[in-house]
Design a protein around this motif. Structure first.
Motif, PDB file in Angstrom:
ATOM      1  N   GLU A 198       0.847  -1.247  -0.032  1.00 35.59           N
ATOM      2  CA  GLU A 198      -0.001  -0.075   0.079  1.00 35.59           C
ATOM      3  C   GLU A 198       0.797   1.301  -0.230  1.00 35.59           C
ATOM      4  O   GLU A 198       0.595   2.175  -0.630  1.00 35.59           O
ATOM      5  CB  GLU A 198      -0.859   0.036   1.156  1.00 35.59           C
ATOM      6  N   LYS A 199       2.012   1.220   0.844  1.00 33.86           N
ATOM      7  CA  LYS A 199       3.084   2.364   0.897  1.00 33.86           C
ATOM      8  C   LYS A 199       3.251   2.819  -0.501  1.00 33.86           C
ATOM      9  O   LYS A 199       3.548   3.897  -0.865  1.00 33.86           O
ATOM     10  CB  LYS A 199       3.919   2.300   1.852  1.00 33.86           C
ATOM     11  N   TYR A 200       3.460   1.747  -1.391  1.00 30.45           N
ATOM     12  CA  TYR A 200       4.014   2.251  -2.738  1.00 30.45           C
ATOM     13  C   TYR A 200       2.958   2.119  -3.954  1.00 30.45           C
ATOM     14  O   TYR A 200       3.344   1.916  -5.150  1.00 30.45           O
ATOM     15  CB  TYR A 200       5.216   1.115  -3.006  1.00 30.45           C
ATOM     16  N   GLY A 201       1.838   2.585  -3.581  1.00 28.88           N
ATOM     17  CA  GLY A 201       0.700   2.307  -4.338  1.00 28.88           C
ATOM     18  C   GLY A 201       0.079   1.550  -5.092  1.00 28.88           C
ATOM     19  O   GLY A 201      -0.782   1.638  -5.968  1.00 28.88           O
ATOM     20  N   HIS A 202       0.181   0.303  -4.532  1.00 23.81           N
ATOM     21  CA  HIS A 202      -0.508  -0.859  -5.112  1.00 23.81           C
ATOM     22  C   HIS A 202      -1.936  -1.307  -4.590  1.00 23.81           C
ATOM     23  O   HIS A 202      -2.039  -1.102  -3.165  1.00 23.81           O
ATOM     24  CB  HIS A 202       0.539  -2.173  -5.203  1.00 23.81           C
ATOM     25  N   THR A 203      -2.731  -1.626  -5.266  1.00 23.36           N
ATOM     26  CA  THR A 203      -4.206  -1.780  -4.898  1.00 23.36           C
ATOM     27  C   THR A 203      -3.915  -3.164  -3.960  1.00 23.36           C
ATOM     28  O   THR A 203      -3.667  -4.225  -4.587  1.00 23.36           O
ATOM     29  CB  THR A 203      -5.198  -1.905  -5.916  1.00 23.36           C
ATOM     30  N   VAL A 204      -4.825  -3.311  -3.252  1.00 22.41           N
ATOM     31  CA  VAL A 204      -4.885  -4.266  -2.376  1.00 22.41           C
ATOM     32  C   VAL A 204      -6.482  -4.939  -2.091  1.00 22.41           C
ATOM     33  O   VAL A 204      -7.209  -4.077  -1.791  1.00 22.41           O
ATOM     34  CB  VAL A 204      -4.480  -4.275  -1.071  1.00 22.41           C
ATOM     35  N   LYS A 205      -6.769  -5.968  -2.809  1.00 28.69           N
ATOM     36  CA  LYS A 205      -8.139  -6.553  -2.654  1.00 28.69           C
ATOM     37  C   LYS A 205      -8.352  -7.380  -1.357  1.00 28.69           C
ATOM     38  O   LYS A 205      -7.699  -8.076  -0.972  1.00 28.69           O
ATOM     39  CB  LYS A 205      -8.530  -7.387  -3.973  1.00 28.69           C
ATOM     40  N   VAL A 206      -9.572  -6.906  -0.881  1.00 24.04           N
ATOM     41  CA  VAL A 206     -10.147  -7.459   0.415  1.00 24.04           C
ATOM     42  C   VAL A 206     -11.196  -8.707   0.162  1.00 24.04           C
ATOM     43  O   VAL A 206     -12.043  -8.402  -0.560  1.00 24.04           O
ATOM     44  CB  VAL A 206     -10.837  -6.544   1.274  1.00 24.04           C
ATOM     45  N   ILE A 207     -10.849  -9.731   0.713  1.00 22.70           N
ATOM     46  CA  ILE A 207     -11.615 -11.008   0.813  1.00 22.70           C
ATOM     47  C   ILE A 207     -12.577 -11.087   2.074  1.00 22.70           C
ATOM     48  O   ILE A 207     -11.595 -11.239   2.957  1.00 22.70           O
ATOM     49  CB  ILE A 207     -10.968 -12.282   0.232  1.00 22.70           C
ATOM     50  N   GLN A 208     -13.627 -11.331   2.175  1.00 24.04           N
ATOM     51  CA  GLN A 208     -14.485 -11.504   3.314  1.00 24.04           C
ATOM     52  C   GLN A 208     -14.197 -12.981   3.851  1.00 24.04           C
ATOM     53  O   GLN A 208     -14.356 -13.733   3.150  1.00 24.04           O
ATOM     54  CB  GLN A 208     -15.935 -11.364   3.210  1.00 24.04           C
ATOM     55  N   GLY A 209     -13.494 -13.015   5.164  1.00 20.97           N
ATOM     56  CA  GLY A 209     -13.095 -14.351   5.726  1.00 20.97           C
ATOM     57  C   GLY A 209     -14.263 -14.706   7.038  1.00 20.97           C
ATOM     58  O   GLY A 209     -15.427 -14.462   6.662  1.00 20.97           O
ATOM     59  N   ASN A 210     -13.816 -15.363   7.767  1.00 26.51           N
ATOM     60  CA  ASN A 210     -14.824 -15.595   8.773  1.00 26.51           C
ATOM     61  C   ASN A 210     -13.967 -15.389  10.184  1.00 26.51           C
ATOM     62  O   ASN A 210     -12.905 -15.406  10.433  1.00 26.51           O
ATOM     63  CB  ASN A 210     -15.252 -17.119   8.706  1.00 26.51           C
ATOM     64  N   TYR A 211     -15.050 -15.353  11.184  1.00 26.54           N
ATOM     65  CA  TYR A 211     -14.600 -14.838  12.644  1.00 26.54           C
ATOM     66  C   TYR A 211     -13.894 -16.000  13.329  1.00 26.54           C
ATOM     67  O   TYR A 211     -13.227 -15.660  14.269  1.00 26.54           O
ATOM     68  CB  TYR A 211     -15.765 -14.513  13.446  1.00 26.54           C
TER      69      TYR A 211
END
Length: 234
Positions: A198-211
């Motif tokens: 993230e610090k160097y400008g790249h997109t990070v995709k979030v996947i919903q996990g479980n608790y």
């Protein structure tokens, strides 16, 4: 046609677990007569989406891990045991530097997070192959307050935008290694691997996990983990 590189998992198990109130590294605490980290490693041993595993442990624990974890439980995918560094980011970077062969995707996972579902690992790997970076996270259940050093509320973020990040965090190997190299060279700190890219400008995709994909850090977590294990066995 260029040969595709391997998918390699780095399991970070070098933390001392001070919050657990024990001298023993938290990853080696027994959960139903088996070390926590052994449950974690089983997920990767059985996954068709991971080719090899690098286990990062405390510098005085390499022989112990070899004898009491790898050989005892017959893990075949663990090709290297690496000595960890002072901070988590140092341990991850040592794991990255230990990869000497062609690697396509690298998976970073906490050794003390034993309840990862194989389907979530699969989704994270496939997303990283397409996007470059993917993390597992869950929506926060509680309202979050930003608090000053004087213990006064500064802000209350919109809870619907807040996610609690877990592992695995999965990346194209070249992307993460380059970003970590820059971070270390610049003397910066990151509390998780996604922060580095993230610090160097790249997109990070979030996947919903479980608790239930908990990180076992405190004695209370051990009680929860025992409950999850009993439920899984049923």
């Amino acid at each position: 046609m260029m040969q595709k590189g391997k998918n390699i998992a780095i399991i970070v198990a070098a933390g001392k677990g001070k919050r657990m109130g024990r001298e023993l590294n938290k990853q080696y605490i027994l959960l139903e007569n088996k070390p926590i980290v052994a449950y974690t490693l089983e997920v990767f041993e059985e996954s068709e989406h991971v080719d090899e595993v690098i286990l990062v442990v405390g510098e005085n624990e390499m022989s112990f891990a070899q004898d009491n974890i790898i050989e005892k439980y017959g893990f075949k995918k663990i090709k290297q045991v690496v000595s960890g560094g002072k901070e988590r980011q140092d341990s991850v970077y040592r794991g990255l530097l230990a990869i000497k062969e062609q690697c396509e995707i690298v998976v970073i996972h906490d050794g003390a997070r034993p309840f990862l579902e194989k389907e979530l690992l699969k989704k994270a790997v496939e997303t990283a192959e397409n996007i470059g970076a993917a993390i597992i996270a869950v929506p926060v259940k509680d309202t979050i307050k930003v608090v000053s050093e004087e213990m006064e509320v500064i802000d209350t973020p919109n809870r619907s935008l807040m996610w609690a990040v877990q592992t695995p965090q999965v990346f194209r190997y070249a992307l993460l290694k380059e970003a970590y190299g820059r971070l270390i060279e610049e003397g910066l700190c990151a509390t998780d691997d996604a922060m580095v890219v993230e610090k160097y400008g790249h997109t990070v995709k979030v996947i919903q996990g479980n608790y239930e994909n908990i990180k076992i850090t405190t004695p209370e977590d051990l009680v929860v983990a025992e409950g999850i294990l009993r439920k899984e066995k049923r």
